[in-house]
Design an enzyme around this catalytic site. Structure first.
Site, PDB file in Angstrom:
ATOM      1  N   GLU A   1     -10.809   8.512  17.319  1.00 44.66           N
ATOM      2  CA  GLU A   1     -11.618   8.044  18.450  1.00 44.66           C
ATOM      3  C   GLU A   1     -12.201   9.220  19.234  1.00 44.66           C
ATOM      4  O   GLU A   1     -13.345   9.152  19.688  1.00 44.66           O
ATOM      5  CB  GLU A   1     -10.771   7.166  19.376  1.00 44.66           C
TER       6      GLU A   1
ATOM      7  N   HIS B   1       5.599   7.656  19.617  1.00 43.66           N
ATOM      8  CA  HIS B   1       4.835   8.307  18.537  1.00 43.66           C
ATOM      9  C   HIS B   1       5.069   9.810  18.571  1.00 43.66           C
ATOM     10  O   HIS B   1       4.178  10.546  19.009  1.00 43.66           O
ATOM     11  CB  HIS B   1       3.348   8.007  18.690  1.00 43.66           C
TER      12      HIS B   1
ATOM     13  N   GLY C   1      -3.190   9.643  15.045  1.00 44.23           N
ATOM     14  CA  GLY C   1      -4.415   9.885  14.278  1.00 44.23           C
ATOM     15  C   GLY C   1      -5.561   8.986  14.692  1.00 44.23           C
ATOM     16  O   GLY C   1      -6.718   9.397  14.693  1.00 44.23           O
ATOM     17  N   VAL C   2      -5.258   7.745  15.076  1.00 45.10           N
ATOM     18  CA  VAL C   2      -6.318   6.837  15.495  1.00 45.10           C
ATOM     19  C   VAL C   2      -6.992   7.350  16.768  1.00 45.10           C
ATOM     20  O   VAL C   2      -8.205   7.189  16.948  1.00 45.10           O
ATOM     21  CB  VAL C   2      -5.781   5.387  15.665  1.00 45.10           C
TER      22      VAL C   2
ATOM     23  N   ILE D   1       3.570  13.449  18.829  1.00 51.07           N
ATOM     24  CA  ILE D   1       2.292  13.935  18.321  1.00 51.07           C
ATOM     25  C   ILE D   1       1.189  12.953  18.706  1.00 51.07           C
ATOM     26  O   ILE D   1       1.436  11.765  18.917  1.00 51.07           O
ATOM     27  CB  ILE D   1       2.289  14.146  16.789  1.00 51.07           C
TER      28      ILE D   1
END
Length: 157
Positions: A52, A38, A47-48, A44
């Protein structure tokens, strides 16, 4: 951050129960296998995981406001926005504020920044329930101590 154990908050910077707000810090690891995929060549923070991190920050705020008498659990994420990339090694600062508490639920708004640059934001709804088991409460007390949660701020008078 300890990504392997989903512990995404390193330190409570400020807990203001009067303003119903918390500020926390999370040091994104400089290297982790998650960044290998990723994304290859351009690592980076997913986003998940940023979402969280905002949820965990909000959860600590709610635990403080509830004096650890009930446990918040993630129910709804609305308006989650990724506004920029968070690179490995970044220091993420997250602020969460209580927007509303109702019968059995609470809504927060959270924002994550690297320096002064806004990187993510979300509105998060939590259900509020009794701790499912006394050992869970013991675990949460231990985690609170580890991240510098000011337990003295929530002691009963």
């Amino acid at each position: 951050m300890d990504l392997d154990y989903f512990k995404l908050i390193d330190r409570v910077v400020e807990l203001n129960l009067d303003e119903k707000r918390i500020t926390v810090e999370a040091q994104v690891p400089a290297a982790h296998t998650i960044f290998e995929g990723h994304f290859p060549g351009f690592p980076i923070m997913p986003g998940v995981l940023l979402t969280e991190s905002m949820a965990q920050s909000s959860g600590w705020l709610l635990l403080g406001l509830l004096k650890f008498e009930r446990m918040p659990f993630l129910a709804i994420v609305k308006e989650a926005k990724m506004r920029g990339f968070v690179s490995p090694g970044s220091l993420l600062t997250i602020e969460a504020k209580l927007e509303h508490e109702g019968s059995g639920f609470a809504v927060t708004k959270a924002k994550g920044r690297v320096g002064k640059e806004l990187k993510c934001s979300a509105e998060i709804t939590f259900g509020l329930a009794p701790f499912p088991d006394p050992s869970m409460r013991v675990h949460m007390d231990a985690m609170a101590n580890k991240i510098g949660f000011p337990l003295q701020a929530i002691t009963h008078d």
